[in-house]
Design a protein around this motif. Structure first.
Motif, mmCIF file in Angstrom:
data_model
loop_
_atom_site.group_PDB
_atom_site.id
_atom_site.type_symbol
_atom_site.label_atom_id
_atom_site.label_comp_id
_atom_site.label_asym_id
_atom_site.label_seq_id
_atom_site.Cartn_x
_atom_site.Cartn_y
_atom_site.Cartn_z
ATOM 1 N N CYS A 236 1.369 8.294 12.179
ATOM 2 C CA CYS A 236 2.093 9.221 11.225
ATOM 3 C C CYS A 236 1.571 10.701 10.943
ATOM 4 C CB CYS A 236 2.088 8.378 9.902
ATOM 5 S SG CYS A 236 0.459 8.465 8.960
ATOM 6 N N CYS B 217 -6.297 5.323 8.037
ATOM 7 C CA CYS B 217 -5.200 6.317 7.732
ATOM 8 C C CYS B 217 -4.926 6.346 6.124
ATOM 9 C CB CYS B 217 -4.015 6.183 8.525
ATOM 10 S SG CYS B 217 -2.674 7.339 8.104
ATOM 11 N N CYS C 289 -0.675 5.608 6.372
ATOM 12 C CA CYS C 289 -0.048 4.403 6.453
ATOM 13 C C CYS C 289 -0.992 3.163 6.514
ATOM 14 C CB CYS C 289 0.759 4.601 7.799
ATOM 15 S SG CYS C 289 -0.335 4.678 9.222
HETATM 16 ZN ZN LIG Z 1 -1.037 6.578 9.722
#
Ligand SMILES: [Zn+2]
Length: 101
Positions: free
Chosen positions: A7, A38, A41
């Motif tokens: 992402c 992350c 996400c």
């Molecule tokens: Zn991510």
């Protein structure tokens, strides 16, 4: 700061895990890998040091040596068919492995 391949979010340090890696002459060594999470996400990613390829049990130096023809199964102490197959598989994945670097 590394970014998430999924992402594009920022990856933050989460914790460290130990992994056993095979080196030359049938020795094994333990390396510490940082796990990153992350913030976008929530997926986990491992930060691989230069000495390792992803999803390989052997250290990068050994794999590179095999790909460059500097190491054969005799050099490394491989003496069974399974190991020859492992090396054949690395050679088949050569492009992919070298691209990783
Ligand atoms: Zn991510």
């Amino acid at each position: 700061m590394p970014i998430c391949p999924k992402c594009g979010g920022d990856l933050k340090h989460y914790d460290s895990v130990r992994r056993i890696v095979r080196t030359k002459a049938r020795r094994t060594t333990r390396v510490k890998l940082r796990r990153l999470r992350c913030v976008g996400c929530g997926t986990f990613h491992r930060a691989l040091p230069d000495t390792l390829f992803p999803h390989k049990q052997y250290e990068a130096e050994v794999i590179r040596g095999v790909l460059e023809g500097l190491i054969t199964y005799e050099t490394i102490g491989f003496e069974d068919y399974t190991c020859e197959m492992t090396m054949a598989r690395w050679k088949a994945q050569k492009e992919q492995l070298l691209l990783w670097r």
